[in-house]
Design an enzyme around this catalytic site. Structure first.
Site, PDB file in Angstrom:
ATOM      1  N   LYS A   9       0.955  -1.192  -0.030  1.00 14.04           N
ATOM      2  CA  LYS A   9      -0.051   0.156   0.039  1.00 14.04           C
ATOM      3  C   LYS A   9       0.836   1.179   0.051  1.00 14.04           C
ATOM      4  O   LYS A   9       1.941   1.250   0.814  1.00 14.04           O
ATOM      5  CB  LYS A   9      -0.942  -0.007   1.353  1.00 14.04           C
ATOM      6  CG  LYS A   9      -1.799   1.201   1.622  1.00 14.04           C
ATOM      7  CD  LYS A   9      -2.541   1.057   2.730  1.00 14.04           C
ATOM      8  CE  LYS A   9      -3.372   2.127   3.160  1.00 14.04           C
ATOM      9  NZ  LYS A   9      -4.005   1.871   4.310  1.00 14.04           N
ATOM     10  N   SER A  25      -3.677   3.489 -17.254  1.00 13.54           N
ATOM     11  CA  SER A  25      -2.976   3.146 -15.920  1.00 13.54           C
ATOM     12  C   SER A  25      -2.742   4.247 -15.123  1.00 13.54           C
ATOM     13  O   SER A  25      -2.932   5.375 -15.213  1.00 13.54           O
ATOM     14  CB  SER A  25      -1.603   2.733 -16.420  1.00 13.54           C
ATOM     15  OG  SER A  25      -0.993   3.281 -17.099  1.00 13.54           O
ATOM     16  N   THR A  57      -6.513  -0.281 -11.773  1.00 14.07           N
ATOM     17  CA  THR A  57      -6.071  -0.070 -13.089  1.00 14.07           C
ATOM     18  C   THR A  57      -4.640  -0.791 -12.827  1.00 14.07           C
ATOM     19  O   THR A  57      -4.524  -1.486 -11.782  1.00 14.07           O
ATOM     20  CB  THR A  57      -5.694   1.304 -13.339  1.00 14.07           C
ATOM     21  OG1 THR A  57      -5.077   1.599 -14.534  1.00 14.07           O
ATOM     22  CG2 THR A  57      -4.670   2.190 -12.134  1.00 14.07           C
ATOM     23  N   TYR A  58      -3.684  -0.511 -13.712  1.00 12.31           N
ATOM     24  CA  TYR A  58      -2.271  -1.221 -13.349  1.00 12.31           C
ATOM     25  C   TYR A  58      -1.122  -0.235 -13.338  1.00 12.31           C
ATOM     26  O   TYR A  58      -1.507   0.948 -13.772  1.00 12.31           O
ATOM     27  CB  TYR A  58      -2.163  -2.235 -14.561  1.00 12.31           C
ATOM     28  CG  TYR A  58      -2.117  -1.486 -15.800  1.00 12.31           C
ATOM     29  CD1 TYR A  58      -0.874  -1.234 -16.455  1.00 12.31           C
ATOM     30  CD2 TYR A  58      -3.266  -1.343 -16.797  1.00 12.31           C
ATOM     31  CE1 TYR A  58      -0.632  -0.719 -17.852  1.00 12.31           C
ATOM     32  CE2 TYR A  58      -3.125  -0.657 -17.826  1.00 12.31           C
ATOM     33  CZ  TYR A  58      -1.805  -0.464 -18.395  1.00 12.31           C
ATOM     34  OH  TYR A  58      -1.697   0.437 -19.698  1.00 12.31           O
ATOM     35  N   ALA A  75      -9.002   6.736 -16.308  1.00 13.47           N
ATOM     36  CA  ALA A  75      -8.699   6.968 -14.749  1.00 13.47           C
ATOM     37  C   ALA A  75      -8.431   8.420 -14.160  1.00 13.47           C
ATOM     38  O   ALA A  75      -8.690   8.922 -13.401  1.00 13.47           O
ATOM     39  CB  ALA A  75      -7.466   5.938 -14.319  1.00 13.47           C
TER      40      ALA A  75
END
Length: 131
Positions: A9, A25, A57-58, A75
């Protein structure tokens, strides 16, 4: 049965850019990704602290030490530059692994520089001395 556990995180990073015309992304300073144990192209869940939006997302690795947090593509509509976001990554674990697991939690300052890294996530209120 496997459990889905918090793996890493990045807490309260500041959005520096939002690029609607990028393919997609989130671009993240490589140092932050490494500290949180998040890989490039790994799926992340993002929560915008200011507006409550939550989406996935990535990651794309950004320049190390840049403090870059840039939401790309669709995003970019979910955040505003200057918003605080929480990036979370999860992993599947067996019950035995889950019992011993501790996530990597990265706290950052207003420039998205690492202020503190912990291996736990506990309930509590954020204070200046905590970060």
């Amino acid at each position: 049965m496997n459990y889905t556990m918090l793996k890493g995180k990045i807490h309260r990073a500041v959005v520096k850019q939002a690029d609607l015309n990028y393919v997609g992304s989130i671009t993240v300073d490589t140092k932050l990704l490494e500290a949180a144990g998040i890989l490039e192209y790994e799926m992340v869940q993002i929560v915008d602290v200011e507006n409550g939006n939550r989406f996935e997302t990535y990651t794309i690795a950004g320049e190390p030490g840049s403090g870059m947090i840039c939401l790309n593509g669709a995003a970019a509509r979910q955040v505003a530059v200057g918003d605080h976001v929480i990036l979370m990554c999860y992993a599947q674990m067996t019950p035995e692994e889950a019992k011993e697991h501790h996530p990597k939690v990265v706290f950052v300052d207003d420039e998205n520089k690492i202020a503190r890294v912990t291996n736990y996530e506990k309930h509590g209120k954020l204070t200046e001395d905590f970060i």
